[in-house]
Motif scaffolding. Structure first.
Motif, short mmCIF file in Angstrom:
data_model
loop_
_atom_site.label_atom_id
_atom_site.label_comp_id
_atom_site.label_asym_id
_atom_site.label_seq_id
_atom_site.Cartn_x
_atom_site.Cartn_y
_atom_site.Cartn_z
N VAL A 79 -15.73 22.46 50.74
CA VAL A 79 -15.52 21.38 51.71
C VAL A 79 -15.87 21.80 53.13
O VAL A 79 -16.02 20.96 54.01
CB VAL A 79 -14.07 20.86 51.66
CG1 VAL A 79 -13.79 20.22 50.31
CG2 VAL A 79 -13.07 21.98 51.92
N ALA A 80 -16.03 23.12 53.36
CA ALA A 80 -16.42 23.58 54.70
C ALA A 80 -16.95 25.00 54.62
O ALA A 80 -16.48 25.81 53.82
CB ALA A 80 -15.24 23.52 55.67
N THR B 103 -14.01 27.05 52.81
CA THR B 103 -12.85 26.30 52.35
C THR B 103 -13.25 25.54 51.11
O THR B 103 -14.27 24.85 51.09
CB THR B 103 -12.35 25.33 53.43
OG1 THR B 103 -12.03 26.07 54.61
CG2 THR B 103 -11.11 24.58 52.96
N ILE B 104 -12.46 25.70 50.05
CA ILE B 104 -12.82 25.17 48.74
C ILE B 104 -11.65 24.36 48.17
O ILE B 104 -10.51 24.84 48.15
CB ILE B 104 -13.18 26.32 47.78
CG1 ILE B 104 -14.39 27.09 48.32
CG2 ILE B 104 -13.46 25.79 46.38
CD1 ILE B 104 -14.67 28.38 47.60
N SER C 138 -24.48 38.47 46.75
CA SER C 138 -24.17 37.31 45.91
C SER C 138 -24.84 36.04 46.42
O SER C 138 -25.38 35.99 47.52
CB SER C 138 -22.66 37.10 45.84
OG SER C 138 -22.18 36.51 47.04
N SER C 139 -24.73 35.00 45.61
CA SER C 139 -25.30 33.70 45.97
C SER C 139 -24.42 32.94 46.96
O SER C 139 -24.81 31.85 47.40
CB SER C 139 -25.52 32.85 44.71
OG SER C 139 -24.27 32.55 44.10
N LEU C 140 -23.27 33.49 47.31
CA LEU C 140 -22.40 32.80 48.27
C LEU C 140 -23.06 32.70 49.65
O LEU C 140 -22.64 31.89 50.47
CB LEU C 140 -21.05 33.50 48.38
CG LEU C 140 -20.15 33.44 47.14
CD1 LEU C 140 -18.76 33.98 47.47
CD2 LEU C 140 -20.04 32.03 46.58
N ALA C 141 -24.09 33.49 49.89
CA ALA C 141 -24.82 33.40 51.16
C ALA C 141 -25.48 32.03 51.31
O ALA C 141 -25.75 31.59 52.43
CB ALA C 141 -25.87 34.50 51.25
N ALA D 126 -23.05 25.80 50.32
CA ALA D 126 -23.01 24.77 51.36
C ALA D 126 -21.96 23.73 51.02
O ALA D 126 -21.50 23.61 49.87
CB ALA D 126 -24.39 24.11 51.49
N GLU D 127 -21.59 22.97 52.02
CA GLU D 127 -20.61 21.90 51.84
C GLU D 127 -21.09 20.94 50.75
O GLU D 127 -22.24 20.53 50.72
CB GLU D 127 -20.42 21.15 53.15
CG GLU D 127 -19.34 20.09 53.11
CD GLU D 127 -19.14 19.41 54.45
OE1 GLU D 127 -18.66 18.25 54.46
OE2 GLU D 127 -19.45 20.06 55.48
#
Length: 206
Positions: free
Chosen positions: A13-14, A25-26, A70-73, A76-77
């Motif tokens: 969400v952010a 923020t998830i 990781s792919s967290l880079a 996106a929202e």
């Protein structure tokens, strides 16, 4: 520690950029139902520490090393992510021992649809193939899976309808990045065996 059994699909969400880090923020009502500051939650297979919990969503900081590996880079929202709370002592381990420490990213190469499942082919980054064995365990985006086949450059896994429906793997298409964590037992065995292989001159035969 985690087991690679995804509890729910969360939604980002952010995302806020920080110096050498990011704060995400998830939304995840299931994993936040008993979460508190300092707890661990795996997000697409990455172990993150909960900073705050508000209205069914949690916030966590993602360090530069995690972003690099990781792919967290690229998160996106609006993105959907696999979520799993840390395992509790005494519960059944439905998958395998997962640390939430991503070894690298792989690329989805192809998908083969069958009547009741799909076979997904994923590229292996250099250096990880030696830890992946046929019928062994591997974690893909936080999902514990059994390896169907493996070569020096790729491996394949079979996804049952439940996995396709309840995790992000049902939505991944060729070209997408996925987080990979190999079986930690393989890495420990290699670490312990290497000095003995050197002593016998057998290391080069691996």
């Amino acid at each position: 520690m985690f087991t690679g059994i995804v509890e729910e699909l969360g939604e980002v969400v952010a995302v806020a950029d920080l110096p050498d880090a990011a704060r995400v923020t998830i939304k995840g009502p299931v994993v936040t139902s008993d979460a508190k500051h300092g707890d661990s939650i795996a997000v697409n297979g990455v172990c993150l520490t909960v900073v705050d919990v508000v209205d069914g969503a949690f916030t966590a900081d993602v360090m530069r090393e995690t972003l690099r590996r990781s792919s967290l880079a690229k998160v996106a929202e609006g993105d959907r992510v696999n979520l799993e709370r840390a395992a509790a002592l005494g519960q059944r381990i439905g998958g395998h021992i997962v640390q939430g420490h991503v070894d690298g990213t792989g690329t989805v190469l192809a998908r083969e649809k069958a009547e009741h499942w799909e076979v997904v082919h994923i590229g292996l980054p250099p250096g990880l193939a030696r830890y992946v064995v046929e019928k062994g365990s591997i974690t893909v985006d936080g999902v514990s899976l059994t390896v169907v086949s493996v070569s020096e450059t790729e491996f394949s896994v079979s996804l049952i309808p439940t996995t396709l429906e309840l995790t992000t793997l049902g939505r991944r298409t060729p070209g997408d990045l996925v987080n990979l964590e190999v079986d930690v037992l393989a890495k420990y065995v290699e670490r312990l065996a290497t000095p003995h292989l050197r002593d016998t001159g057998a290391e080069g035969t691996r």
